[in-house]
Every structure is written in structure tokens, then in C-alpha cells.
Write an enzyme that holds these catalytic residues in place. Structure first.
Site, mmCIF file in Angstrom:
data_model
loop_
_atom_site.group_PDB
_atom_site.id
_atom_site.type_symbol
_atom_site.label_atom_id
_atom_site.label_comp_id
_atom_site.label_asym_id
_atom_site.label_seq_id
_atom_site.Cartn_x
_atom_site.Cartn_y
_atom_site.Cartn_z
ATOM 1 N N ASP A 1 6.072 -13.420 0.232
ATOM 2 C CA ASP A 1 5.930 -11.952 -0.114
ATOM 3 C C ASP A 1 4.552 -11.630 0.289
ATOM 4 O O ASP A 1 3.542 -11.983 -0.633
ATOM 5 C CB ASP A 1 6.161 -11.496 -1.654
ATOM 6 C CG ASP A 1 6.064 -10.296 -2.112
ATOM 7 O OD1 ASP A 1 5.699 -9.409 -1.338
ATOM 8 O OD2 ASP A 1 6.203 -9.893 -3.152
ATOM 9 N N TYR B 1 4.801 6.977 4.694
ATOM 10 C CA TYR B 1 4.863 6.267 6.011
ATOM 11 C C TYR B 1 3.417 6.478 6.844
ATOM 12 O O TYR B 1 2.796 5.737 7.317
ATOM 13 C CB TYR B 1 6.109 6.366 6.788
ATOM 14 C CG TYR B 1 6.221 5.372 8.081
ATOM 15 C CD1 TYR B 1 6.421 3.938 7.896
ATOM 16 C CD2 TYR B 1 5.878 5.864 9.082
ATOM 17 C CE1 TYR B 1 6.536 3.366 8.896
ATOM 18 C CE2 TYR B 1 5.957 5.274 10.475
ATOM 19 C CZ TYR B 1 6.175 3.673 10.210
ATOM 20 O OH TYR B 1 6.244 3.201 11.270
ATOM 21 N N LYS C 1 0.073 4.358 8.076
ATOM 22 C CA LYS C 1 -0.203 4.035 9.466
ATOM 23 C C LYS C 1 -1.773 4.749 9.547
ATOM 24 O O LYS C 1 -2.485 3.929 10.604
ATOM 25 C CB LYS C 1 0.976 4.819 10.236
ATOM 26 C CG LYS C 1 2.337 3.859 10.044
ATOM 27 C CD LYS C 1 2.014 2.422 10.135
ATOM 28 C CE LYS C 1 3.235 1.627 10.133
ATOM 29 N NZ LYS C 1 3.240 0.214 10.145
#
Length: 345
Positions: free
Chosen positions: A137, A229, A233
Site C-alpha cells: 500500500d 483528481y 496532478k
């Protein structure tokens, strides 16, 4: 095709010789060429060629300087220190999708690959030689440390790190749960601190390495319905830039390469819930192999920098007038209109 035409028209290797032949070559050659051209206004033709040559030379000089900067101001690399059959690469999120294709591309060139992922290897990777799997993980610093120790014991110290693990949600700001918000930042961004902290020290000691991050065209603008998201980024791009600076000026090791890749919409499990909406909006969807091939090629060429698999002018978006930026963002507003659960990229 349009890009090919543009590159041809703006190539000094085309416009330079053509301008010479039409203006400075022996009269017999020049006159014969001018007679064959279906253009009566030769003055305008010559002026156009001069401008195209000048623009082409400026573009060429800009590329040379950009490549030099991306290579941390090293003009020529010592590629002889890279021996692919002895190199070890770590690929996060490498069990499926783009990461799996990158792993296969690397091992096809003799590189040993350690895939670290929470999901088991896909069937086409299970029996692939030189690919080792470590269930991990990446959002846990302790788990990354444990995987790093096992990789070094079995394969040796990695010289290549590809931070590819990523997840995505489709939903509005008011709809995203705290759990999903925490998860997307942990996987897409925070995990890169943990993997770099684990594998960069060995690269510094050997003065050799390559760290690559998988970002997105979303690094350059916010998209309604995917704000979480996009934020990760944008953060990945800042992480890449800051990492490159620290490698140069804190650790005095510019030999270590850093690369960030910005794909457009790519046919992965992350994008699958959005495909119909994207097609309706007229967006093209890339083949994941195109992305993986570009990443593997960058590793093999021992080059650092940004790879933009979309409009090359995207990084200049913020330099545009505000009204034009907003018009561009407006066109993306309907691209992510469905709600989707988190999916591994």
C-alpha cells in the site's frame, strides 16, 4: 497529418535549402525551379520562406535550450554507466493498465522490474520473467519501507523509480466524501514522497538514477467534476519540479534524471466510466500502450523532462488572457458529468 505538415513547413532543413535554391543558386537551377512553381508573386514567396526559416530556427534553438534545461544543464550524458541487464526498476501501480505495459516494456529490454501494488499481478504478467511482485500500500510509509527492503535484498538497489499508481473519482466538490478525498491525495500525490524517500538515497550514493511520475493533461487546468483528481496532478507537477531542483542544489547530483508525463484521456479503468461522456464531447481517447511506450522510450534514452501527449501548448495555458483561459475551461465542463467510484488507473 497536420502536425507532420506543420513540422515540415517549419523545418529549417526544408525552408533553408529551398530558399537558397530559389534565391542564391546558379541561374540555370533557379530559373528552372521558378518556372515550375505555380506562383507568380515570387517576392511574397521569398518573404514567406524567410519568415518560415526564421521561425523554424527559433523553434529549433528553443528545443535545444529546453532539452538542455530538462537535462539539468548537462550537455552530454555518460550513458555508458547504464547497463540495462543489471538495472532494477520499481513501478508503482504496475499490476494493470499503463503500469503493467511499462513493466513489460522495461523487461523486454533486459531490466528487472519490481511491481509494487495493492492488487495482484494481471494474468499476462504472472509468468513474465524478470517481473517480481511486492504487495504494498503506497499510502503507507511503513509498507513502502518494507517493500524497499525486500526489493533490495532480492534484486539490488533500484536505479529507476516510476511513480505510476493513481486513482480517480468522478463527482462534484460537494459530493466527494472525506474518505475518497483523502484516498486520492494519498495515492496520487503523498505516496510519491514515500517512494522517493525510500529509493532516492541509493541513487544519490551511486550518482545515477531516473525518477518518473505519471501526471495528466489535467496538470494544466481544472475540470468540473474532477477537481480532486486535477488538484493531485497539479501537485504532481509541482513535486516533479521541486524534486529536480533539490536533486541539483541540495544533493548536488544532476546526473539523476527526473521525468513527468502528461497523457490525455487514456483508455484505462479510471476513464472507462467517462467514455460515453467524453465521446459525446468529441474527445479522443488514447491507447494506454502509446503512453507506456513513451515512458519506456524516455528511460532507455536516458533523458529527463516533460512528455506531453496532447496539445504541446498546454503548459502555456496560464499565459493566455483570462477570458481565453475561461473559454477553454468552459469546453471541458461537460466531460466528467457522471458519478463514478474510485478506480485504479
Amino acid at each position: 497529418m497536420s502536425r507532420l505538415i506543420k513540422n515540415t513547413v517549419l523545418s529549417p532543413l526544408v525552408t533553408g535549402p529551398l530558399l537558397y535554391l530559389l534565391t542564391a543558386s546558379p541561374p540555370s537551377i533557379r530559373d528552372a525551379l521558378l518556372l515550375r512553381l505555380p506562383i507568380k508573386n515570387t517576392t511574397a514567396l521569398f518573404m514567406s520562406l524567410k519568415w518560415l526559416l526564421a521561425i523554424g530556427l527559433i523553434r529549433k534553438a528553443n528545443k535545444v535550450l529546453s532539452d538542455w534545461a530538462d537535462n539539468k544543464w548537462i550537455w552530454k550524458d555518460d550513458k555508458s554507466v547504464w547497463h540495462w541487464e543489471t538495472e532494477v526498476a520499481v513501478v508503482t501501480g504496475g499490476s494493470n493498465g499503463i503500469g503493467a505495459m511499462v513493466a513489460k516494456g522495461l523487461v523486454s529490454n533486459g531490466i528487472k522490474v519490481a511491481v509494487i501494488d495493492v492488487q495482484p499481478l494481471s494474468e499476462d504478467l504472472i509468468n513474465c520473467p524478470n517481473i517480481s511482485f511486492y504487495q504494498c500500500d503506497v499510502t503507507s510509509r511503513g509498507a513502502v519501507q518494507k517493500a524497499g527492503k525486500a526489493i533490495r535484498a532480492a534484486l539490488g538497489s533500484p536505479s529507476i523509480l516510476i511513480n505510476n499508481a493513481g486513482i480517480g473519482n468522478a463527482g462534484n466538490i460537494l459530493d466527494v466524501s472525506p474518505e475518497k478525498l483523502r484516498a486520492i491525495f494519498d495515492v496520487n500525490l503523498i505516496s510519491q514522497w514515500y517512494t522517493v524517500q525510500e529509493f532516492l538515497p541509493d541513487m544519490i550514493e551511486k550518482r545515477k538514477g531516473h525518477i518518473m511520475s505519471t501526471a495528466s493533461m489535467a496538470s494544466f487546468l481544472g475540470i468540473a467534476g474532477m477537481v480532486d483528481y486535477c488538484s493531485t496532478k497539479v501537485g504532481a507537477l509541482a513535486f516533479h519540479e521541486g524534486l529536480a531542483q533539490e536533486i541539483k542544489y541540495r544533493y548536488n547530483c544532476p546526473e539523476i534524471k527526473t521525468t513527468i508525463i502528461h497523457p490525455g484521456w487514456t483508455r484505462t479503468r479510471l476513464v472507462k466510466p467517462l467514455e460515453k461522456a467524453l465521446q459525446k464531447a468529441g474527445q479522443s481517447i488514447m491507447d494506454p500502450k502509446t503512453v507506456a511506450d513513451a515512458m519506456v522510450r524516455q528511460i532507455l534514452e536516458v533523458k529527463g523532462g516533460q512528455i506531453i501527449l496532447g496539445p504541446t501548448a498546454a503548459p502555456a495555458l496560464r499565459a493566455l488572457p483570462s477570458w481565453l483561459q475561461e473559454r477553454i475551461r468552459d469546453k471541458t465542463a461537460q466531460q466528467a458529468t457522471v458519478r463514478a467510484t474510485t478506480a485504479v488507473a
